[in-house]
Design a protein around this motif. Structure first.
Motif, short mmCIF file in Angstrom:
data_model
loop_
_atom_site.label_atom_id
_atom_site.label_comp_id
_atom_site.label_asym_id
_atom_site.label_seq_id
_atom_site.Cartn_x
_atom_site.Cartn_y
_atom_site.Cartn_z
N ALA A 159 0.86 -1.20 0.00
CA ALA A 159 0.00 0.00 0.00
C ALA A 159 0.88 1.24 0.00
O ALA A 159 0.64 2.20 -0.74
CB ALA A 159 -0.94 -0.01 1.20
N GLY A 160 1.94 1.23 0.81
CA GLY A 160 2.86 2.37 0.85
C GLY A 160 3.52 2.58 -0.50
O GLY A 160 3.59 3.71 -1.01
N GLN A 161 3.97 1.50 -1.10
CA GLN A 161 4.63 1.62 -2.41
C GLN A 161 3.65 2.16 -3.46
O GLN A 161 4.00 3.02 -4.26
CB GLN A 161 5.16 0.25 -2.83
N TYR A 162 2.43 1.68 -3.44
CA TYR A 162 1.44 2.14 -4.44
C TYR A 162 1.02 3.59 -4.19
O TYR A 162 0.56 4.26 -5.10
CB TYR A 162 0.22 1.22 -4.44
N LEU A 163 1.20 4.05 -2.95
CA LEU A 163 0.94 5.47 -2.67
C LEU A 163 2.13 6.32 -3.10
O LEU A 163 2.11 7.54 -2.95
CB LEU A 163 0.66 5.67 -1.17
N GLY A 164 3.18 5.68 -3.58
CA GLY A 164 4.32 6.44 -4.12
C GLY A 164 5.51 6.54 -3.20
O GLY A 164 6.45 7.30 -3.48
N MET A 165 5.48 5.82 -2.10
CA MET A 165 6.59 5.94 -1.15
C MET A 165 7.82 5.15 -1.65
O MET A 165 7.69 4.02 -2.09
CB MET A 165 6.14 5.44 0.22
N ASN A 166 8.97 5.82 -1.56
CA ASN A 166 10.21 5.22 -2.08
C ASN A 166 10.93 4.35 -1.06
O ASN A 166 11.86 3.62 -1.41
CB ASN A 166 11.18 6.32 -2.52
N TYR A 167 10.54 4.51 0.20
CA TYR A 167 11.19 3.77 1.28
C TYR A 167 10.11 3.10 2.14
O TYR A 167 9.07 3.71 2.41
CB TYR A 167 12.00 4.70 2.19
N ILE A 168 10.39 1.88 2.57
CA ILE A 168 9.52 1.18 3.51
C ILE A 168 10.38 0.88 4.74
O ILE A 168 11.45 0.25 4.61
CB ILE A 168 9.01 -0.18 2.94
N TYR A 169 9.95 1.33 5.91
CA TYR A 169 10.72 1.12 7.15
C TYR A 169 9.99 0.12 8.03
O TYR A 169 8.89 0.40 8.50
CB TYR A 169 10.86 2.46 7.88
N LEU A 170 10.61 -1.02 8.25
CA LEU A 170 10.07 -2.01 9.19
C LEU A 170 10.70 -1.76 10.54
O LEU A 170 11.91 -1.97 10.72
CB LEU A 170 10.36 -3.44 8.71
N GLU A 171 9.90 -1.32 11.50
CA GLU A 171 10.40 -0.83 12.80
C GLU A 171 9.89 -1.72 13.93
O GLU A 171 8.67 -1.80 14.15
CB GLU A 171 9.89 0.60 12.99
N ALA A 172 10.82 -2.37 14.65
CA ALA A 172 10.41 -3.14 15.83
C ALA A 172 10.33 -2.25 17.06
O ALA A 172 9.76 -2.65 18.08
CB ALA A 172 11.38 -4.28 16.08
N GLY A 173 10.87 -1.03 16.95
CA GLY A 173 10.89 -0.10 18.08
C GLY A 173 12.27 -0.05 18.69
O GLY A 173 12.94 -1.09 18.84
#
Ligand code: 1GP
Length: 245
Positions: A159-173
Motif C-alpha cells: 500500500a505504501g509503495q502504491y501510494l508512491g513511497m520510495n522507502y519502507i521502514y520495518l520498525e520493531a521499536g
C-alpha cells in the motif's frame, strides 16, 4: 541529492545508518558518537528518536554533526515542530498502521510548507511498526503489526509503495528485545521494489546479517551506538557484515 546517494551507494552494497537522538545527549557527545561511527564506516546519520524534541536541540545537533562529516544527515522526526531546516533531508513518513490521523497525515501537513521553504529533501517513507513497537508504537498510536503475520505486513508495505513511497521502514521499536523477524523482512522484500529499511532491536553483527540476508537495503542502529563501550570496534564489525551483504 540524498536519494541519489542512497540509490548509488546501495548499488555497491547494503547500507548502515546511525540513529542519533538529541534528546538523550548534548551536541558534544553526539559528535563523539558520530565521529566514531563515521570512522567505522556508517553510510549516513538519522536524527530523531525522542518524542519531545525541541527544534533548538535538533538544530544544534544537526549543525554539530554536519561540521564533522559529509555523510548525509537525515531527519527522522516525530512531530512537525522539531523539523530542522539545517539537515540535508527528511524522512517524510506516514505511520501506516497508526490509528491516529495525526501520524497518518496531520504532522505531515503541519510541516509541508516548512520543508518546501527550507529546501529539505523529502524522502517519502511508509513507516510500519511491528510488535513490540516500543515507544514508537505507543506514541504513534499504532496497532503494532503481529510478528507472525507476514502477509499483513506485506499488504501495508505494498500500500505504501502504491501510494508512491520510495522507502519502507520495518520498525520493531528502539530497544526492542528482538528485531523484526527475518521471514517478515523476506516476505516484504519479495513483493516490493522500494528501498527496505529495517531497525529496532539490532544489537549484533549476527542480527544485522540476518536482516541483510532477508533483503534489507538499510540497517538502522540507535541503542547499540549509545550503549557500546567499544563503539568503533563493535560498529566496524557490524558495518563490515552489512557491507559484505
Ligand atoms: C529506532 O529502529 C531504530 O527507530 C533503532 O532502534 O535503538 O533498537 O537500535 P534501536
Amino acid at each position: 541529492m540524498v536519494h541519489n546517494y542512497i540509490v548509488k551507494s546501495r548499488q555497491q552494497h547494503p547500507l548502515h545508518f546511525t540513529l542519533l537522538d538529541p534528546g538523550k545527549m548534548g551536541p558534544d557527545d553526539l559528535v563523539e558518537l558520530a565521529t566514531q561511527t563515521a570512522e567505522a564506516g556508517t553510510d549516513g546519520f538519522m536524527i530523531g528518536g525522542s518524542t519531545d524534541l525541541s527544534l533548538e536541540k535538533v538544530d544544534a545537533a544537526v549543525d554539530a554533526i554536519k561540521e564533522i562529516t559529509h555523510l548525509p544527515v537525515i531527519l527522522f522526526p516525530t512531530h512537525a515542530s522539531s523539523v530542522s531546516g539545517r539537515a540535508d533531508a527528511i524522512f517524510f513518513m506516514s505511520l501506516l498502521n497508526s490509528e491516529s490521523r495525526q501520524f497518518l497525515i496531520g504532522e505531515q501537513i503541519a510541516s509541508a510548507r516548512w520543508v518546501k521553504k527550507t529546501g529539505l529533501e523529502p524522502l517519502s517513507m511508509a513507516y510500519l511498526v511491528v510488535a513490540p513497537g516500543m515507544a514508537a508504537g505507543k506514541v504513534g498510536q499504532a496497532q503494532p503489526l503481529p510478528r507472525d503475520d507476514p502477509n499483513l505486513v506485506v499488504s501495508h508495505a505494498l500500500a505504501g509503495q502504491y501510494l508512491g513511497m520510495n522507502y519502507i521502514y520495518l520498525e520493531a521499536g528502539s530497544g526492542a528485545s528482538a528485531p523484526v523477524p527475518a521471514d517478515i523482512v523476506k516476505a516484504v522484500r519479495e513483493e516490493i521494489e522500494a528501498l527496505l529499511i529495517v531497525g529496532g532491536g539490532i544489537r549484533s553483527p549476527e542480527d544485522a546479517s540476518v536482516a541483510v540476508k532477508a533483503g534489507a537495503d538499510i540497517i538502522v542502529t540507535g541503542t547499540l551506538v549509545e550503549t557500546s563501550n567499544k563503539l568503533k570496534e563493535e560498529m566496524s564489525q557490524l558495518i563490515e557484515i552489512i557491507h559484505s551483504g
